[in-house]
Scaffold this motif. Structure first.
Motif, PDB file in Angstrom:
ATOM      1  N   ASN A 194       8.023   8.499   0.233  1.00 56.14           N
ATOM      2  CA  ASN A 194       6.813   8.284   0.767  1.00 56.14           C
ATOM      3  C   ASN A 194       6.100   7.422  -0.231  1.00 56.14           C
ATOM      4  N   VAL A 195       5.868   6.276  -0.194  1.00 53.40           N
ATOM      5  CA  VAL A 195       5.357   5.257  -1.336  1.00 53.40           C
ATOM      6  C   VAL A 195       3.657   5.673  -1.643  1.00 53.40           C
ATOM      7  N   ARG A 196       3.231   5.831  -0.512  1.00 52.73           N
ATOM      8  CA  ARG A 196       1.674   6.202  -0.864  1.00 52.73           C
ATOM      9  C   ARG A 196       1.508   7.489  -1.615  1.00 52.73           C
ATOM     10  N   ASN A 203       1.867   6.971 -12.922  1.00 57.25           N
ATOM     11  CA  ASN A 203       1.068   6.080 -13.548  1.00 57.25           C
ATOM     12  C   ASN A 203       1.800   4.722 -13.112  1.00 57.25           C
ATOM     13  N   ARG A 204       2.802   4.477 -12.971  1.00 56.09           N
ATOM     14  CA  ARG A 204       3.468   3.273 -12.401  1.00 56.09           C
ATOM     15  C   ARG A 204       4.588   3.646 -11.581  1.00 56.09           C
ATOM     16  N   ASP A 221      -1.942  -1.377  -8.595  1.00 57.47           N
ATOM     17  CA  ASP A 221      -1.582  -2.447  -8.108  1.00 57.47           C
ATOM     18  C   ASP A 221      -0.289  -2.856  -7.016  1.00 57.47           C
ATOM     19  N   LEU A 222       0.321  -1.580  -7.075  1.00 60.68           N
ATOM     20  CA  LEU A 222       1.586  -1.497  -6.048  1.00 60.68           C
ATOM     21  C   LEU A 222       1.242  -0.898  -4.863  1.00 60.68           C
ATOM     22  N   VAL A 228       5.700  -4.925  -2.021  1.00 60.25           N
ATOM     23  CA  VAL A 228       6.292  -3.571  -1.509  1.00 60.25           C
ATOM     24  C   VAL A 228       6.201  -3.459   0.131  1.00 60.25           C
ATOM     25  N   LYS A 229       5.211  -3.902   0.865  1.00 63.34           N
ATOM     26  CA  LYS A 229       5.244  -3.833   2.422  1.00 63.34           C
ATOM     27  C   LYS A 229       6.360  -4.526   2.774  1.00 63.34           C
ATOM     28  N   ARG A 230       6.687  -5.543   2.283  1.00 62.12           N
ATOM     29  CA  ARG A 230       8.072  -6.472   2.839  1.00 62.12           C
ATOM     30  C   ARG A 230       9.183  -5.463   2.627  1.00 62.12           C
TER      31      ARG A 230
END
Length: 235
Positions: A194-196, A203-204, A221-222, A228-230
């Motif tokens: 889960n990216v979000r 932190n990074r 920033d990500l 990231v979506k791609r």
């Protein structure tokens, strides 16, 4: 840097799965390693803990080159690895599982103090210290697996898929616990689908695609990055 990975390649026999990956983790920092299924995230963690040997490159930990160390030696210098799907000892009690996490010499000497620290992080484990591990819920077993990792007195705690299959309330509890662990100065490197969720904690972040590092940076920033979506959704 506490952990500094330089240009590692990893192969299973003749089949290469990681190409020229570099990443770093500072003391007390929380870093997310992200990517689609099969991108090589778990392989990177396994390479750091020594479960898989690297083909090329270097892994430095606390300014010590550890890529030729055996797994038990890496635990001894301060790396704990919580594997995917918890992997607790199912027919041992909670207490027995925790004590097995303190098997190297330094950790054995401090295990009573460490045990109290774990119980402060996870009061439920103290309540259930005599319970057999496989009778606990998935969330409780994840807490036990993390607690067992902390019993080794790590400077770096690596956790593979900490939230897999857990209820939302349990996830929120674990997020707070990870924050408290990092506040103690223990670095955390974790893998998450889960990216979000991952970027809300870390932190990074580093993003892998097909065994290659394609993007890294601060979480802020990500989180809305088109690249990231791609990677996760396709073009």
């Amino acid at each position: 840097m506490l952990l500094n990975i330089k240009n590692i390649d990893v192969a299973y026999d003749d089949y290469q799965v990681i190409w020229n990956v570099s990443l770093s983790v500072k003391e007390g920092e929380m870093v997310a390693l992200l990517g689609p299924n099969g991108s090589g995230k778990s392989t990177v963690l396994n390479s750091i803990s020594g479960l898989i040997k690297i083909k090329n490159g270097e892994i430095d930990f606390n300014n010590i080159p550890i890529h030729k160390f055996e797994t038990y030696q890496r635990v001894g210098v301060g790396i704990s690895h919580v594997l995917e799907r918890r992997r607790v000892f199912p027919y041992l009690t909670v207490l027995q599982n925790l004590l097995l996490g303190a098997y190297h010499e330094k950790a054995k000497a401090e295990r009573e103090k460490s045990l109290q620290d774990i119980y402060n992080f996870f009061p439920k484990l103290k309540e259930r210290s005599s319970q057999i591990a496989n009778t606990m819920s998935g969330g409780e077993q994840q807490m036990l697996a993390i607690g067992r990792g902390l019993m080794g007195m790590p400077k770096l705690l690596m956790v593979d898929e900490p939230f897999l299959g857990l209820a939302p309330l349990v996830i929120e509890d674990l997020k707070l616990i990870f924050k408290k662990i990092a506040e103690r100065g223990i670095a955390i490197l974790f893998v998450e689908q889960n990216v979000r969720l991952a970027l809300s904690m870390a932190n990074r972040g580093y993003i892998l695609e097909s065994g290659r590092l394609v993007i890294d940076g601060a979480s802020k920033d990500l989180v809305d990055s088109k690249e990231v979506k791609r990677v996760f959704l396709g073009s």
